[in-house]
Design a protein around this motif. Sequence first.
Motif, short mmCIF file in Angstrom:
data_model
loop_
_atom_site.label_atom_id
_atom_site.label_comp_id
_atom_site.label_asym_id
_atom_site.label_seq_id
_atom_site.Cartn_x
_atom_site.Cartn_y
_atom_site.Cartn_z
N ASN A 97 0.81 -1.39 0.11
CA ASN A 97 -0.19 -0.24 -0.12
C ASN A 97 0.92 1.09 0.04
O ASN A 97 1.04 2.22 -0.54
N LYS A 98 1.77 1.26 0.67
CA LYS A 98 2.93 2.64 0.34
C LYS A 98 3.64 2.63 -0.26
O LYS A 98 3.78 4.46 -0.76
N LEU A 99 3.82 1.03 -1.14
CA LEU A 99 5.01 1.77 -2.45
C LEU A 99 4.06 2.38 -3.48
O LEU A 99 4.06 2.91 -4.40
N ALA A 100 2.68 1.75 -3.70
CA ALA A 100 2.09 2.48 -4.85
C ALA A 100 1.02 3.56 -4.05
O ALA A 100 1.04 4.61 -5.35
N ARG A 101 0.91 4.06 -2.87
CA ARG A 101 0.70 5.57 -2.74
C ARG A 101 1.55 6.78 -2.66
O ARG A 101 1.73 7.03 -3.74
N GLN A 102 2.90 5.71 -3.50
CA GLN A 102 4.41 6.57 -3.13
C GLN A 102 4.81 6.86 -4.74
O GLN A 102 4.91 7.54 -5.63
N ILE A 103 4.37 5.35 -5.40
CA ILE A 103 3.77 5.45 -6.94
C ILE A 103 3.00 6.70 -8.14
O ILE A 103 3.35 7.05 -8.85
N TYR A 104 1.80 6.03 -7.38
CA TYR A 104 0.78 7.27 -7.36
C TYR A 104 1.03 8.65 -7.88
O TYR A 104 0.78 9.79 -8.13
N PHE A 110 -2.16 5.27 -12.83
CA PHE A 110 -3.90 4.53 -12.22
C PHE A 110 -3.14 3.54 -11.87
O PHE A 110 -4.69 3.01 -10.68
N THR A 111 -3.02 2.62 -12.69
CA THR A 111 -3.26 1.33 -11.59
C THR A 111 -2.11 0.79 -10.20
O THR A 111 -2.89 0.57 -9.65
N ALA A 112 -1.37 1.53 -10.31
CA ALA A 112 -0.78 2.59 -8.60
C ALA A 112 -2.10 3.21 -8.18
O ALA A 112 -1.43 2.25 -6.45
N ARG A 113 -2.28 3.30 -8.63
CA ARG A 113 -3.57 3.88 -7.52
C ARG A 113 -4.65 2.96 -7.04
O ARG A 113 -5.10 3.07 -6.12
N ASN A 114 -4.48 2.00 -8.62
CA ASN A 114 -6.00 0.90 -8.13
C ASN A 114 -5.19 -0.10 -7.17
O ASN A 114 -6.21 -0.41 -6.03
N ILE A 115 -3.85 -0.25 -6.95
CA ILE A 115 -3.21 -1.27 -6.23
C ILE A 115 -3.76 -0.40 -4.87
O ILE A 115 -3.69 -1.31 -3.69
N MET A 116 -3.13 0.63 -5.18
CA MET A 116 -3.12 1.38 -3.58
C MET A 116 -4.70 1.73 -2.89
O MET A 116 -4.71 0.91 -1.69
N LEU A 117 -5.53 1.53 -3.46
CA LEU A 117 -6.94 1.81 -2.78
C LEU A 117 -7.67 0.10 -2.61
O LEU A 117 -8.04 0.31 -1.47
N VAL A 118 -7.07 -1.25 -3.06
CA VAL A 118 -7.18 -2.18 -3.33
C VAL A 118 -6.80 -2.46 -2.02
O VAL A 118 -7.48 -3.40 -0.93
N THR A 119 -5.92 -2.09 -1.89
CA THR A 119 -4.98 -2.96 -0.37
C THR A 119 -5.46 -1.96 0.64
O THR A 119 -5.13 -2.92 1.81
N GLU A 120 -6.20 -0.45 0.66
CA GLU A 120 -6.16 -0.45 1.79
C GLU A 120 -7.45 -1.08 2.95
O GLU A 120 -7.92 -1.18 3.05
N ALA A 121 -8.85 -0.92 1.29
CA ALA A 121 -9.38 -1.31 1.34
C ALA A 121 -9.73 -3.34 1.47
O ALA A 121 -10.28 -3.83 3.13
N MET A 122 -8.44 -4.27 1.75
CA MET A 122 -7.88 -5.24 2.01
C MET A 122 -7.56 -5.39 3.91
O MET A 122 -8.37 -5.66 4.14
N GLU A 123 -7.11 -4.14 4.02
CA GLU A 123 -5.88 -3.85 5.09
C GLU A 123 -7.53 -3.45 5.84
O GLU A 123 -7.71 -4.13 7.14
#
Length: 286
Positions: A97-104, A110-123
């Motif tokens: 999540n942290k890496l996805a947020r940094q890249i976004y 936008f794919t990094a943003r999608n991973i960021m949001l999905v992992t946030e929801a999973m957490e």
Amino acid sequence: MTEFGALLKYLRTSRHITQAELSHNLISRDTVVRIENNHQNPSFETGIQLLERLGISLSDFDKQRSITNPTSFSNLTQKFLYQLNSSGDRKTLTDVNKLARQIYQEEGNFTARNIMLVTEAMEKIDDWNFNLAHIQELRKLLQPVWSNLAQIDEWCMLDLRILDCSLFFFDLETAHAIMQHAFRIIDKKYPTLAGLKAAFSANYCYLLILNRQIKAPFVELAESRKIASQTGRYDLVIVADIRRLVLEQLPNYKTNIKHKLSVLTNLGATGLVESLKKEVQAILDR
């Protein structure tokens, strides 16, 4: 992925290949210019063809990206897929999540943003336990993911994995449409990902159960079990069996569930076992 263009340009110029030569009979030279200047992302297939013209394999390209940029998108995808494939621990999920947020934030990927949001929801779902009220709340968080991917006809492999792990956050109608479209893409483009169809089906079954669809889960569970068996996803065969047991609640069903959970534990699927325990309790508490 915005870093693709910069590295493509570096590899092209280091091989003394012109933009016209690289684009010949594939795409226009102007498109190559836009890609190299990070103004356009190529499709997965076009990206592969461009790399082939430079004599670079996809794996070698990913290695080069990891060397030149330790916070690269390829690093993110590798960690994200590891998390999904291994049911990695909470720390791994947080790191992704942290890496996805940094890249976004740095690249607007936008794919990094999608991973960021999905992992946030999973957490969050891990913290809250599975129930329909929490899922409906997290649906709002994930709306940008679907808004982005709904505009794309041909999802890539990473898009499919993102949608699979977030399927039960959607409403039933949207989830069913996503699953059916994913099946068509897998059959057409990614037959080696047939096991992913079983994962989509399993997630959709749980969404039906949460929405108190009484008859539908039994039909879908039978189909999900069949797909899982055909594609060698025996962990998901057991998941379907456990869900049926908890829905039917026949005599000794708790003992049978405990036995099947122990089988999954012996298979090393400890993350899945913990998720199933939460699911079972959520279903019983309905």
